[in-house]
Design a protein around this motif. Sequence first.
Motif, short mmCIF file in Angstrom:
data_model
loop_
_atom_site.label_atom_id
_atom_site.label_comp_id
_atom_site.label_asym_id
_atom_site.label_seq_id
_atom_site.Cartn_x
_atom_site.Cartn_y
_atom_site.Cartn_z
N SER A 1 -23.72 -133.56 -89.52
CA SER A 1 -22.66 -133.60 -90.84
C SER A 1 -23.34 -133.39 -92.38
O SER A 1 -24.49 -133.92 -92.49
N GLU B 1 -24.06 -126.91 -90.02
CA GLU B 1 -22.86 -127.69 -89.48
C GLU B 1 -21.56 -126.58 -88.96
O GLU B 1 -21.01 -127.43 -88.01
N ARG B 2 -21.84 -125.72 -89.46
CA ARG B 2 -21.07 -124.43 -88.74
C ARG B 2 -21.11 -124.85 -87.43
O ARG B 2 -19.98 -123.80 -86.16
N ASP B 3 -22.54 -125.32 -86.57
CA ASP B 3 -22.69 -125.50 -84.98
C ASP B 3 -22.51 -126.64 -84.25
O ASP B 3 -22.58 -126.74 -83.08
N SER B 4 -21.39 -127.39 -85.22
CA SER B 4 -21.14 -128.76 -85.44
C SER B 4 -22.74 -130.21 -84.63
O SER B 4 -22.32 -130.95 -83.82
N VAL B 5 -23.55 -129.93 -85.37
CA VAL B 5 -24.89 -130.12 -84.77
C VAL B 5 -25.57 -131.38 -85.86
O VAL B 5 -25.80 -132.29 -85.65
N GLN C 1 -27.98 -137.06 -87.68
CA GLN C 1 -26.56 -137.09 -87.84
C GLN C 1 -25.90 -136.52 -89.42
O GLN C 1 -25.03 -135.65 -89.45
N HIS C 2 -26.58 -137.23 -89.90
CA HIS C 2 -26.21 -137.23 -91.46
C HIS C 2 -27.23 -136.36 -92.91
O HIS C 2 -28.05 -136.96 -92.17
N GLU D 1 -12.51 -128.69 -90.87
CA GLU D 1 -12.26 -128.58 -89.67
C GLU D 1 -13.32 -129.51 -88.35
O GLU D 1 -13.04 -130.49 -87.50
N ARG D 2 -14.97 -129.42 -89.45
CA ARG D 2 -15.68 -130.46 -88.37
C ARG D 2 -16.13 -131.74 -89.14
O ARG D 2 -16.96 -131.69 -89.27
N ARG D 3 -15.51 -132.32 -90.87
CA ARG D 3 -15.49 -133.63 -90.33
C ARG D 3 -15.03 -134.72 -89.57
O ARG D 3 -14.41 -134.06 -89.10
N HIS D 4 -16.10 -135.19 -89.69
CA HIS D 4 -15.74 -136.79 -88.93
C HIS D 4 -14.62 -136.81 -88.93
O HIS D 4 -13.99 -137.35 -90.49
#
Length: 599
Positions: free
Chosen positions: A50, A44-48, A23-24, A195-198
């Motif tokens: 962080s 990360e752009r695809d939100s898979v 995940q990271h 915008e993609r940060r948790h």
Amino acid sequence: MPSLSAVESARLIVQGCVSAGMQHVVVAPGSRSAPLAYALAEAERDSVLSVHARIDEREAGFLALGLAMASDAPVAVVTTSGSAVANLFPALMEAAHAGVKLVLLTADRPERLHGTGASQTTQQAGIFGQHTRASVHVPAGEDPTGLVAEALVAGLGNKQHAPGPVHINCAFEDPLYPSSDAMITGEEGPADVSERRHPELSDVELLEMDALAATVPVPRALSRKTLRAAAGEGTPGEGDHQRRTPYQRRTVVIAGHDAGEEAAHFAHALDLPLLAEPSSNARQGENALTAYQFTLAAFADQIEAVVLFGRPTLSRPINALLAREDIPSAVYAPGPLAWCELSKRREAPVRSFAEAAEFAGVGPEGWVEAWREADDRVVAAVNMVVAEREHVTGRLTGPSLAADVWAGLYGPAVIGASRPVRDMDIAATPRRGRGPRVYANRGLAGIDGTISTAAGIALAERRRTLAFMGDVTFLYGAPGMLVPSLEAVPQLDVVVADDGGGTIFSTLEHGSVAARGGYREAVDRFFRVPHGLDVVELARAYGWDAQRVSSHEQVREWLDAGRSASGCRLLVVDTEREKPRELHRALAAAAREALAELG
């Protein structure tokens, strides 16, 4: 089959990591590792995934370590080639001995450049030796899928091997960049990383999480009825001649680092005293003791057996107890343990809770109550000595500060090595029920990387985290305070016990050497190493909210304010620094006197 480009190979490596549950990922900047950086940006752009960036490879390694500890999933750290790779060694060694799923993704020059004197080119394949669960080398241009999967599976552990770190060394040929922007841009252009940060957990999510943690039922295998039935089925075996009845035994339960709350449930169900380290996550319930390392002396001749959960790392009295050949001992080991080879420990491995209960038996009437009474007396005596000492010196003591920090925890905590964790072991009052999760780098018990480890835990936990450490540990990990401006800022509180150097050495044998006089200057220069630095100013230079205090009231107010704080905060607390050895002797003497009164 045509050779893969560097970026194509990197994309397959990243895909393999995602498939393994990653995940990271933490990235340190570099040129040869650029293909991985571009592939991670796409992921990360695809939100898979962080992705986190850090300037310093050593701190990047410890940030990944903290992320892996808190998420219990594999986390990768990416470096370029050359000396950058060597900076991962401290975090790697900690992960190896603590069983943390750290993945080292190191970029390398292609094979044709090795041995030619090319810049930043050295022997990286296999460089970490026995410290990894697996080490693979991906040649430039070849499909990495199989090798990556092989390494990642090994890092997850199995029946023969504990989980741990793996090394994937990736050789890349030029060009090291994508041929177009098609994979990273959409119709609106480049994506906004922020915008993609948790996000941090909301107040409602925090309440739900805490409510769930408080209501988790005890597993059936650890229920009082099940464990006592297992203990009742046991019969005395060889070496068990001291057991007064087949079903009762004066057993103690030791919960070392990362033992888990199972140890607390086990001790409670069988009416046994629980000697739990702060980072055991078992220091809870009625049977857990506060000052057990002092209290232990009163029962040394009565103990008939020991059951060990987790890794014992802190107390010499505990290690002495485990070394006694006249007392049978067992270690709970349902699978391989990362911190030891069972064949080299004297404890007999037990593979299930039922087997452990059969070995332990049930505590006889009054057994755990006697420990509680003795512990209460010792705690009162120790607290009296601490209060008198603070009145005389005008400075807080390490144990009293540790007690404040423990009592004020409201979220995950990280305890630094050296004196703070030992002070907390003396002074942390066991909780009635489950408290915040406590972490510590006890695999090798080193002081390096503590701030970055805590930052990784805060990012993975998505909630405010507190780290407690000494001033030398803080200075050693100071680069971890740097959060690059495009990165998510961890919600992190750090409390530093500032005693002006490594005073822990004064409480060890080196203190007696210094007391003789001849080597006093040598002990101060080469062990304590006073630094004379105002760490508050250092933290402010990194952009932290930092202040220094000197009273219990100020410490408690600052801790309470953390519940609604944001960003990174530092609290430096002036603690006693002149004669710490005398304090520890006074505490031990007060404990002995209190125990003597019991008869």
